[in-house]
Structures are given as structure tokens and as C-alpha cells.
Design an enzyme around this catalytic site. Structure first.
Site, PDB file in Angstrom:
ATOM      1  N   ASP A   1       7.513  -1.114   7.590  1.00  0.00           N
ATOM      2  CA  ASP A   1       6.988  -2.183   8.436  1.00  0.00           C
ATOM      3  C   ASP A   1       7.983  -3.307   8.702  1.00  0.00           C
ATOM      4  O   ASP A   1       7.583  -4.410   9.071  1.00  0.00           O
ATOM      5  CB  ASP A   1       5.716  -2.767   7.815  1.00  0.00           C
ATOM      6  CG  ASP A   1       5.962  -3.380   6.448  1.00  0.00           C
ATOM      7  OD1 ASP A   1       7.052  -3.171   5.891  1.00  0.00           O
ATOM      8  OD2 ASP A   1       5.065  -4.070   5.940  1.00  0.00           O
ATOM      9  N   GLU A   2       9.276  -3.062   8.542  1.00  0.00           N
ATOM     10  CA  GLU A   2      10.251  -4.114   8.857  1.00  0.00           C
ATOM     11  C   GLU A   2      11.517  -3.518   9.459  1.00  0.00           C
ATOM     12  O   GLU A   2      11.937  -2.415   9.104  1.00  0.00           O
ATOM     13  CB  GLU A   2      10.580  -4.958   7.628  1.00  0.00           C
ATOM     14  CG  GLU A   2      11.187  -4.196   6.482  1.00  0.00           C
ATOM     15  CD  GLU A   2      11.559  -5.112   5.322  1.00  0.00           C
ATOM     16  OE1 GLU A   2      11.886  -6.293   5.563  1.00  0.00           O
ATOM     17  OE2 GLU A   2      11.532  -4.637   4.162  1.00  0.00           O
TER      18      GLU A   2
ATOM     19  N   TYR B   1      -0.607  -2.366   6.908  1.00  0.00           N
ATOM     20  CA  TYR B   1      -1.588  -1.336   6.560  1.00  0.00           C
ATOM     21  C   TYR B   1      -2.979  -1.716   7.054  1.00  0.00           C
ATOM     22  O   TYR B   1      -3.751  -0.866   7.529  1.00  0.00           O
ATOM     23  CB  TYR B   1      -1.622  -1.122   5.048  1.00  0.00           C
ATOM     24  CG  TYR B   1      -0.424  -0.388   4.480  1.00  0.00           C
ATOM     25  CD1 TYR B   1       0.756  -0.256   5.204  1.00  0.00           C
ATOM     26  CD2 TYR B   1      -0.456   0.159   3.203  1.00  0.00           C
ATOM     27  CE1 TYR B   1       1.857   0.393   4.696  1.00  0.00           C
ATOM     28  CE2 TYR B   1       0.644   0.818   2.671  1.00  0.00           C
ATOM     29  CZ  TYR B   1       1.801   0.926   3.429  1.00  0.00           C
ATOM     30  OH  TYR B   1       2.886   1.580   2.911  1.00  0.00           O
TER      31      TYR B   1
ATOM     32  N   ARG C   1      -7.321 -13.651   2.846  1.00  0.00           N
ATOM     33  CA  ARG C   1      -6.477 -14.559   2.055  1.00  0.00           C
ATOM     34  C   ARG C   1      -7.050 -15.970   2.026  1.00  0.00           C
ATOM     35  O   ARG C   1      -6.839 -16.715   1.066  1.00  0.00           O
ATOM     36  CB  ARG C   1      -5.065 -14.579   2.630  1.00  0.00           C
ATOM     37  CG  ARG C   1      -4.343 -13.253   2.514  1.00  0.00           C
ATOM     38  CD  ARG C   1      -2.918 -13.339   3.030  1.00  0.00           C
ATOM     39  NE  ARG C   1      -2.315 -12.010   3.158  1.00  0.00           N
ATOM     40  CZ  ARG C   1      -1.044 -11.786   3.444  1.00  0.00           C
ATOM     41  NH1 ARG C   1      -0.225 -12.824   3.642  1.00  0.00           N
ATOM     42  NH2 ARG C   1      -0.571 -10.561   3.554  1.00  0.00           N
TER      43      ARG C   1
ATOM     44  N   ASP D   1       9.077  -8.386  11.091  1.00  0.00           N
ATOM     45  CA  ASP D   1       8.220  -7.970   9.977  1.00  0.00           C
ATOM     46  C   ASP D   1       6.782  -7.868  10.471  1.00  0.00           C
ATOM     47  O   ASP D   1       6.236  -8.832  11.025  1.00  0.00           O
ATOM     48  CB  ASP D   1       8.334  -9.000   8.842  1.00  0.00           C
ATOM     49  CG  ASP D   1       7.690  -8.513   7.558  1.00  0.00           C
ATOM     50  OD1 ASP D   1       7.452  -7.300   7.433  1.00  0.00           O
ATOM     51  OD2 ASP D   1       7.422  -9.350   6.676  1.00  0.00           O
ATOM     52  N   MET D   2       6.162  -6.713  10.277  1.00  0.00           N
ATOM     53  CA  MET D   2       4.778  -6.524  10.711  1.00  0.00           C
ATOM     54  C   MET D   2       3.826  -7.353   9.838  1.00  0.00           C
ATOM     55  O   MET D   2       4.084  -7.571   8.651  1.00  0.00           O
ATOM     56  CB  MET D   2       4.392  -5.048  10.635  1.00  0.00           C
ATOM     57  CG  MET D   2       5.330  -4.117  11.386  1.00  0.00           C
ATOM     58  SD  MET D   2       5.568  -4.570  13.116  1.00  0.00           S
ATOM     59  CE  MET D   2       3.913  -4.353  13.751  1.00  0.00           C
TER      60      MET D   2
END
Length: 627
Positions: free
Chosen positions: A120-121, A23, A60, A18-19
Site C-alpha cells: 500500500d505504499e 485493507y 479511531r 501511502d494508501m
């Protein structure tokens, strides 16, 4: 509803890659000055700063979340960098992210079967690669283990104080069971792949390594960013015991809510309290068995070898006051969506030699009155026809059909809040140089019957839009037709009184030459039929005298394109050919080479104006006594 699949035989090594904030990473690669800064990618609309669709880990830490809008994020983190998604045709253009995802897939797919799950996965089946490594260079025999592999998180491994040393000991255990040794090899392979992705693309990614897709998917998100997690069989029970039901794939909706409200199941581990029969009784045979399996970490889903998307889709939402109120507004947006879809499927065809066969329209709408308030706008599908105008035409028909069904007998005002179209059932492009290939290995009568039934269709009813599934782009020049092995203009097509002479002469010229024609179909074909007494009158009247028949047989048999002997016997009804009965739109959807040949027939037939309904195709080749 989910379907249970039996656990596959043998020990598998499955990875889910998983990236990390993909984005954002794509935008940071384009603008390196953004690296290390709190960054978010926002949607194209500027209402309250746009909706956040990706948030960097730096942002985050300040409390920025994807559910926020840009203005709210700036209040939480004043230094945040907001980057807008590219815009095309009034909506987000994700092509840059799709291309970047393809770069990653091309690297990950070098070590095993690869299934691209989204932009992206990716899922990887590394079983063969892990088995080979275990035979040749098992982990306990390695002098040095990849540093990135040693940073892995091994679930169930005790001793957090010196985690890296404990992980190293786990890797090199000589008494480990075969399953754990395979996972160790898989983890080393994944660590290497992640390093290659970083080196070649500048993107970081996280991964989960387990014995099935379900567990690998759960593990990949447990430690982010740029980390990987291993799930040994011995750790499965503890992993699922405390996992909230809503975190499990396919349990985030109504099924998960039912488990919580009806059975008091809050974690996946709580499902262990119920027997398989009890779950089947409550949720049906398949779903009950599936629930019983996942509670024990059992999943037989295979990694499908697919690095290309299985469908293409694009959509647009129209919330609140922006809801579409008129057919003209809907058609305008549908046209723009169709333009994008057409570009993408054409690019897929050019690059990957694949053709999409199904066009599907989805919409969300509501009515001004409260009649049937919960009724949903129905999704509609039809065969996909290539070409922007055709896709736009079919999409509009699908919407109109769905709207009539949605409104029923009521004439209420309506509003559309979402439109989406997709192209599915994407298959490899069939390679066909001439229609003759379709008939190879068939007898004459059966082949023509098949062609009559499959390739030329009556007009479809209004609810059935489109055409045959084997579709290629329409010709750029519909003026040209292919007649008797040569490209000619329609105006140059042979006249009726010269048909047989042209056919015979050119069949000799084309002998032993390349591109085939439909006439090859007739070469050496068995045309045994019944006695001439039963022949159609149109055939008998136009072939009086044995001399004419002998002359025609001699011409048609000679050369590479000979038709086989023709007698005045009864012909199969499938030979019937009437140009006026053929729908031109059907011909447009045939491969280009076949289009030219068929148009050549139709052109010549129409100019002659002598073919009658129900007459045989052999009438086309006949001499005209009255010419």
C-alpha cells in the site's frame, strides 16, 4: 546497519504515496454499506475476536487501535464492523489486497519512475515530469490550480487562518527559488494522480512531496487521510528538530535506543550537536556518516524503477500453546506455505515473465532448557526449484539443517513459534529456444568446456540444496524427449546401429526449418585438434580405416545440422560423455527444449550400452563394426 549515500546532483522531486487504511478500503469497496461506519479488518483467528490489522478513521475517533483485539475494540466502540481477512490453507490470504495495490500502482507509475515499497505504499521520482511542467506551464502561469493541490500542507508556511490562500500564493510566486518551483509542480502532479486513483479505484491516499525519499516518507504520514504535504528545503531543519528519533526509519530499534541511552539524543535535531567524527567513532564510519547526514535532511537513496515485488513470501505464527512441537507438524505447515509460494511465483512467471532463483526459510524457535537461551534459529537459503513437490522438499531440508545448527550437540525438546518462506532474486525469464544459443560466438572447445562446468553438476553436499539458477517449470510430460529435431517417445529413439543414418537423413529433412536443435551448435565450428597419435584408444579402436572416417565426415558435414569435419585426432577431455554419470535431477532443471534433447542422447546411449566411462561423445555418432 544503514549506509550513507551522497546526495544526488540536481534538484529532485520525490513523492511518497501511502494508501489510507488500505485493507479497510478494499473491504469497503467490496461492501459499500461499510463506508462511513467504524470498521476494522481482523486476522483470521477468532481468539478474542481476532487481531486488528487495519482500523478506519471513523473507528479511531472512538479510541480503537491496531494493537487491540476484536473483543476489546467492540468494548470501546460497540458499533464497530469487524471484517475478517480471507483465509486459505489455514492462514490469511492477502491476494485481494495485493491485486488492489497493483491497480493503484498502474496509475501512479504513469508520471515517473515508480518503486513499489509494499502492498500500500509507493515512491515516485517526478523530477522529469516537474521539469517539463516548469518549462511549459509553470505554476505562476496557470489560471487555475487543481483544488486538491491548493489543499496541500506546505511546511514552514505561516498564516493558518486562511491556509488555502497562502498555499495559492506560495504556488504562484514568481520570485521563488528553482527548488520550490519544482516542488510546486510536483505537488500539482501528485494531486492529479491522487484524483485519478480515487476515480479509477475508489481508494483515497495521502502523499509527501520533498527533495528525497527520506523526507517524502516522513511527510506522507503527517496529514491523513486523503491529504498531501510539501517539504521545502527551508523547512527541513524545523521538521527534524522536534522529530522523535524513534520515528525515523532505521532508528526504531537498537540504534535508536543507543542514541537515546548513550548520547541523550531524543530528537533527530539533537544529532546536530555531534560532529561527524564523533558519530563515526561511536557507531562506525558508515553509520556515523549516515547519522550526520540525516540530521541535516541529506539522503541520496534513489527511487528504483520497480512496480513488481522484489520477492514473494508467506509465513505463519504459532504463539503460546499453539507452538509446533514435532517434525511432522512443521512439515505439514511448511507444505501449505510452499503451496502458496509456488502458486505466487508461478503466477508471477506467467504474468510478468520473471523467475525466482532463491528459496529462503526463516523460523523462530526456543528450547525447553536454558542452554544458549539467546541463540536464534538460523535462516537458511538454497537455489529455488520450481514445482510444489520440489519446493516442499527443499524447504524441509532447509528446516532440518537449521534445526541441527540451532540445537547443536544438545538433544533438547524444541518449539517453533514462527515459520516463513520466501522466494527472492527474481529476474526476467531468459529466452532460450535451444541449448545452441548458449554456445553462440564461442569456439567449440571453450563452449563445450563451459557447458560441462556450468550446466551439469555433481551431486551437491547436503548443505547445498537445489540446482542451477536458470530455472523453468518442469515438463508436464517427462516421457517425451526431443531427438534429432522431432518429438518422439523414448521407446522410439533410434537404435545404435542406425544412429548415423538417422542423423544424416533427418539433418537434410530439417534443413532451413524452424526450431533449432543442439546440432546447430556444431555448424561451422572450428574443430582443429592435435594429431591422431594422441587420441584416446576408445576412439581409435572404433574408427579403423580411412573409408569409415570419410563416410562419417560426409554425413555429418551435410545439411543444416552438419557437425564440421571430424578426424581421428585427439579430442578435448570436455567431450567425455557417460550417461550413467549424469544426475537426472540436474536435467530436470534445464529449459524444457534442452531437457528433451539431452534425454534423447541419454536414452539412445543407454539402449546401446556400449559407451564406456571416459569415452568421447563422438562415439555416439560412430558406426558399430560389431553390430
Amino acid at each position: 546497519m544503514p549506509i550513507p549515500r551522497p546526495d544526488l546532483q540536481g534538484d529532485r522531486v520525490i513523492a511518497h504515496v501511502d494508501m489510507d487504511c488500505f485493507y479497510v478500503q478494499v473491504e469497503q469497496r467490496k461492501q459499500p454499506k461499510l463506508r462511513g461506519l467504524p470498521t476494522a479488518v481482523v486476522q483470521y483467528n477468532d481468539w478474542k475476536g481476532g487481531a486488528l490489522i487495519a482500523v478506519s478513521y471513523e473507528a479511531r475517533k472512538f479510541g480503537v487501535k491496531r494493537s487491540m483485539r476484536g473483543a476489546e475494540a467492540e468494548m470501546v466502540c460497540p458499533n464497530i464492523q469487524l471484517v475478517q481477512v480471507p483465509v486459505a490453507r489455514g492462514k490469511a490470504d492477502l491476494n485481494a489486497y495485493r491485486s488492489a495495490g497493483s491497480e493503484v500502482v498502474s496509475i501512479l507509475s504513469t508520471k515517473g519512475r515508480c518503486e513499489r515499497a509494499s502492498i500500500d505504499e509507493v515512491y515516485l521520482d517526478l523530477t522529469d515530469a516537474a521539469e517539463s511542467m516548469l518549462l511549459e506551464t509553470p505554476p505562476e502561469a496557470l489560471e487555475d490550480i487543481d483544488e486538491e493541490a491548493l489543499k496541500s500542507h506546505v511546511l514552514g508556511l505561516s498564516g493558518d487562518e486562511d491556509r488555502e490562500k497562502n498555499v495559492q500564493r506560495w504556488f504562484i510566486r514568481s520570485d521563488a527559488i528553482h527548488q520550490d518551483k519544482l516542488l510546486a509542480c510536483g505537488a500539482i502532479i501528485v494531486a492529479h494522480l491522487r484524483g485519478e486513483v480515487l476515480k479509477e479505484t475508489e481508494f483515497t491516499c495521502s502523499a509527501g512531496i520533498a527533495h528525497n525519499k527520506m523526507l517524502a516518507k516522513l511527510a506522507s504520514g503527517m496529514h491523513k487521510p486523503a491529504q498531501q504535504t510539501i517539504v521545502p528545503s527551508s523547512a527541513v531543519k524545523d521538521l527534524l528538530a522536534s522529530l522523535p528519533v524513534k520515528k525515523m526509519k532505521q532508528l526504531g530499534g537498537k540504534l535508536g535506543s543507543s542514541l537515546q541511552n548513550d548520547l541523550g539524543v531524543n530528537t533527530v535535531g539533537d544529532l546536530l550537536k555531534f560532529s561527524e567524527e564523533k558519530l563515526q567513532e561511536r557507531y562506525g564510519f558508515n553509520t556515523g556518516t549516515w547519522l550526520w547526514n540525516i540530521a541535516r535532511g541529506i539522503s541520496g537513496d534513489e527511487v528504483k524503477g520497480r512496480v513488481l515485488p522484489k520477492s514473494h513470501g508467506c509465513g505463519k505464527t504459532f504463539p503460546g500453546p499453539r507452538a509446533l512441537k514435532t517434525a511432522a507438524a512443521v512439515e505439514s505447515w511448511l507444505n501449505q506455505l510452499c503451496e502458496e509460494l509456488s502458486e505466487r511465483i508461478q503466477l508471477d512467471m506467467d504474468q510478468n515473465k520473471r523467475v525466482a532463483h532463491t528459496l529462503t526459510l526463516h523460523a523462530r524457535a526456543f528450547k525447553s532448557s536454558d542452554v544458549e537461551p539467546h541463540k536464534k534459529f538460523p535462516s537458511k537459503s538454497c537455489p529455488l526449484r520450481y514445482g510444489i513437490n520440489k519446493i516442499q522438499e527443499d524447504a524441509k531440508k532447509l528446516f532440518d539443517t537449521g534445526l541441527r545448527e540451532f540445537l547443536g550437540s544438545h538433544s533438547n525438546a524444541w518449539r517453533v513459534t514462527s515459520l516463513a518462506i520466501s522466494a527472492g532474486k527474481i529476474l526476467d525469464t531468459p529466452r532460450t529456444s535451444s541449448i545452441s544459443r548458449f554456445f553462440q560466438g564461442k569456439s567449440l572447445s571453450s563452449a563445450i568446456s563451459d557447458a560441462s562446468n556450468d550446466d551439469i553438476q555433481d551431486d551437491a553436499p547436503s548443505s547445498s540444496i537445489g540446482c542451477k539458477e536458470n530455472i523453468v517449470p518442469e515438463s508436464d510430460n517427462d516421457e517425451e524427449v526431443f531427438a534429432h529435431g522431432k518429438y518422439v517417445k523414448e521407446d522410439d529413439a533410434p537404435s545404435k546401429d542406425r544412429k548415423i543414418d538417422v542423423l544424416c537423413t533427418q539433418s537434410r529433412k530439417q534443413k532451413d526449418k524452424g526450431n533449432g536443435s543442439i546440432l546447430k551448435f556444431f555448424s561451422g565450428t572450428n574443430t582443429s585438434t592435435k594429431h591422431a597419435s594422441n587420441a584416446p584408444s576408445s576412439w581409435s579402436e572404433s574408427h579403423k580405416g580411412q573409408d569409415q572416417r570419410d563416410h562419417q565426415e560426409e554425413c555429418l558435414v551435410d545439411g543444416h545440422s552438419r557437425l564440421g569435419k571430424i578426424s581421428n585426432q585427439q579430442r578435448d577431455d570436455s567431450w567425455n560423455f557417460n550417461a550413467e554419470d549424469i544426475d537426472p535431477s540436474v536435467i530436470d532443471e534445464l529449459p524444457q527444449e534442452i531437457q528433451r534433447e539431452v534425454r534423447g542422447w541419454i536414452c539412445s546411449s543407454k539402449r546401446a550400452k556400449t559407451t564406456k566411462r571416459g569415452s568421447s561423445i563422438f562415439h555416439y555418432f560412430s558406426t558399430d563394426d560389431n553390430a
